[in-house]
Design an enzyme around this catalytic site. Sequence first.
Site, PDB file in Angstrom:
ATOM      1  CB  CYS A 175       5.731   6.498   8.275  1.00 19.10           C
ATOM      2  SG  CYS A 175       7.235   7.367   8.039  1.00 19.10           S
ATOM      3  CG  HIS A 177       0.752   3.439   4.053  1.00 21.20           C
ATOM      4  ND1 HIS A 177      -0.544   3.001   3.916  1.00 21.20           N
ATOM      5  CD2 HIS A 177       0.734   4.751   3.736  1.00 21.20           C
ATOM      6  CE1 HIS A 177      -1.296   4.005   3.528  1.00 21.20           C
ATOM      7  NE2 HIS A 177      -0.549   5.066   3.407  1.00 21.20           N
ATOM      8  CG  ASN A 218      -2.302   0.238   0.921  1.00 18.30           C
ATOM      9  OD1 ASN A 218      -2.713   0.003  -0.198  1.00 18.30           O
ATOM     10  ND2 ASN A 218      -3.047   0.728   1.879  1.00 18.30           N
TER      11      ASN A 218
END
Lengths: 349, 420
Positions: A287, A252, A250
């Site tokens: 993040c 991330h 994804n």
Amino acid sequence: MISTATFTSIRNAISTHSRFTSIRPQTVRRVAPVINQQANGVAAAGLKEMDKSLADRFRLGSLTEDGLSYKERFIIRCYEVGINKTATVETIANLLQEVGGNHAQSVGFSTDGFATTTTMRKLHLIWVTARMHIEIYRYPAWSDVIEIETWCQGEGRIGTRRDWILKDFANGEVIGRATSKWVMMNEDTRRLQKVSDDVRDEYLIFCPKELRLAFPEENNNSLKKIRKLEDPAEYSRLGLVPRRADLDMNKHVNNVTYIGWVLESIPQEVIDTHELQSITLDYRRECQHDDIVDSLTTLELLDISSNGSVASKENGDKLSKFLHLLRSSGDGLEINRGRTEWRKKPVRK
Amino acid sequence: MVATAATASLFPISSSQPDSAKNSGKHGGSFGNVDPRGLKSKSRSSNGLQVKTNAQAPAKVNGTRIGVMDGLKTDDNVTSGAPRTFINQLPDWSMLLAAITTIFLAAEKQWMMLDWKTKRPDMLADLDPFGFGRIVEDGFVFRQNFSIRSYEIGADRTASVETLMNHLQETALNHVKNAGLLGDGFGSTPEMSKRNLFWVVTKMQVLVDRYPTWGDVVQVDTWVAASGKNSMRRDWLVRDCKTGEILTRASSNWVMMNKVTRRLSKIPDEVRTEIEQYFVDTPPVIDDDSIKLPKLDEHTADHVRNGLTPKWSDLDVNQHVNNVKYVGWILESAPQRVVENYELASITLEYRRECMKDSVLQSLTSLLGGDATVATGVIDCQHLLRLEGGGGEIVKGRTKWRPKYANRFKNINHFPTESG
């Protein structure tokens, strides 16, 4: 002695012979892979038959008999071993994640890596980790085989918990335990959401009905609240940047990468003489690839009530304890907070 | 038809360890004591025999044969206890075939397996599900299986090139270990350890035809060969376990370095004796790619990435950066559009200098050929990894990229399925 050629011809004869048996298909399959180049035709036929069960057989994991938990075995590979010649905590965390995913897949949840139920996907909901707590009592070495058992349970209205127990496959010794708390979030709005009853029912049938905890003891570390460390931190490592390999599907940052970042700001003296006994991470914010992260570490001091010699690194149970903070370099927003406990390295040959 | 059915009922083949062969010989009538996964061997064998694996392969060969012979004597008793159907009344030649088969398979397995984990009795040797690996091809090739784990795949759901290279590294070490040549733990033979020598990789070439995905199982074969007077070549061949298709080819070159003086060393005679017996006389799997490349620095580079530092998890037991980590750093400076739309078809690396925990590195990339490559669909890049501040070169590299979905359409059954 018998030559290899004779072996091969006998092998061929056997396998051709056994191909006709319908009683025990497994019989054929076991022989087929041993054949190499000389008997390609036979091998191919045998291998095709293997298609369906090969993945199952190589997936060394399965649901337990009652269907309420999942066990899988893993061999530790040489590149998963760190400076101590034992598996790193990131390797352990990766394996926990892997077995969790395989559990979800084996009960029919999504195979996109996010273990979402059908209803969840319809409503654009995904699981996100809220807390991760890992304790390792003995680190496995290269080519050790460990067996990990995992199960999940509902936790309150908004969360679910996944627990793991790690054992040395050779002697059944428990070498580690872990627990994690997950909450549901809407993929689009990125806001947390309560677990609705229909979603809960979808996955609860695969969970043990009675409370089963990896950490059943009272006041265990997995429940401890983590204080936010105060500025200025004693040790820090600034400017950590996610690598491409740290990103999940994804885009991330993978949960396990945070563990690596937390460890980055541990001082060299501790890394040289101690090994990580437990780590607890609270995930606050996610993040992405272009974030820059600072990793901060401070000794966790005892509470004021102790006659604390502030300078002493060790307390009654001889563990070094640290508080950690990962925050965004630019705006200082907290990404994770964590707590680690370290024990002196055992004497190794 | 009848005969084959009879053989099947007596056929002890289902288990593949030497001891199980012994067991099966004894239970003529009962089927193998290993289930499809081969990991739970309890309570299937009627006698509940304990299966003990034996680490000393050569000695066991005789033991197994004798065991089977003994077992044959009891076969009649076991079979006579079974229900008396027409199958059981067949002539003994079928039992004899089964017995002969057992012996040969057991003996063959002894020859194939040179190293056993004594603590793990219920293992399927030939399928090698744990991936311990084994020596094949008359002792020259080491073969190990890897199942691709979820954390080894990249954003496009295929195994990353680092994962592939990690597997290569693992098989190399296991080869040395299984051949009994593991000296002080990470690649040095005993004679080398005595002289403070260790292997250093100078060049690595990897050619990927197709990347495996999560859940795939790959079979990695590796062997060594001589390379010039004082270096050694190690080659790998990676196949898909299911289809036998070749996924990856790799070749690497190694020289010896003295741990203390940090200087390159000739291969001493004692070491040569140790390793020469393993050298295979075959040409390299990949032709040497030795094109002279233009000088690469900040001015000629298209993309630069600074501030790369090793993490704890990048270090090996000697606190040096693991060879494979360099690949990740090199790819860090590859432009985003290349990484997103292309997959790495081949990579060639020349290792110059080692790098430690407190090094700070800079990764430079330059696209060769510019716009011309867009037409052919193949992108050619040149890479340099060096210490920041114009410091020493760590790794020089060359990569070729092909469009990502080109292969996916060729192999429709590997097209990633979205879960519904």
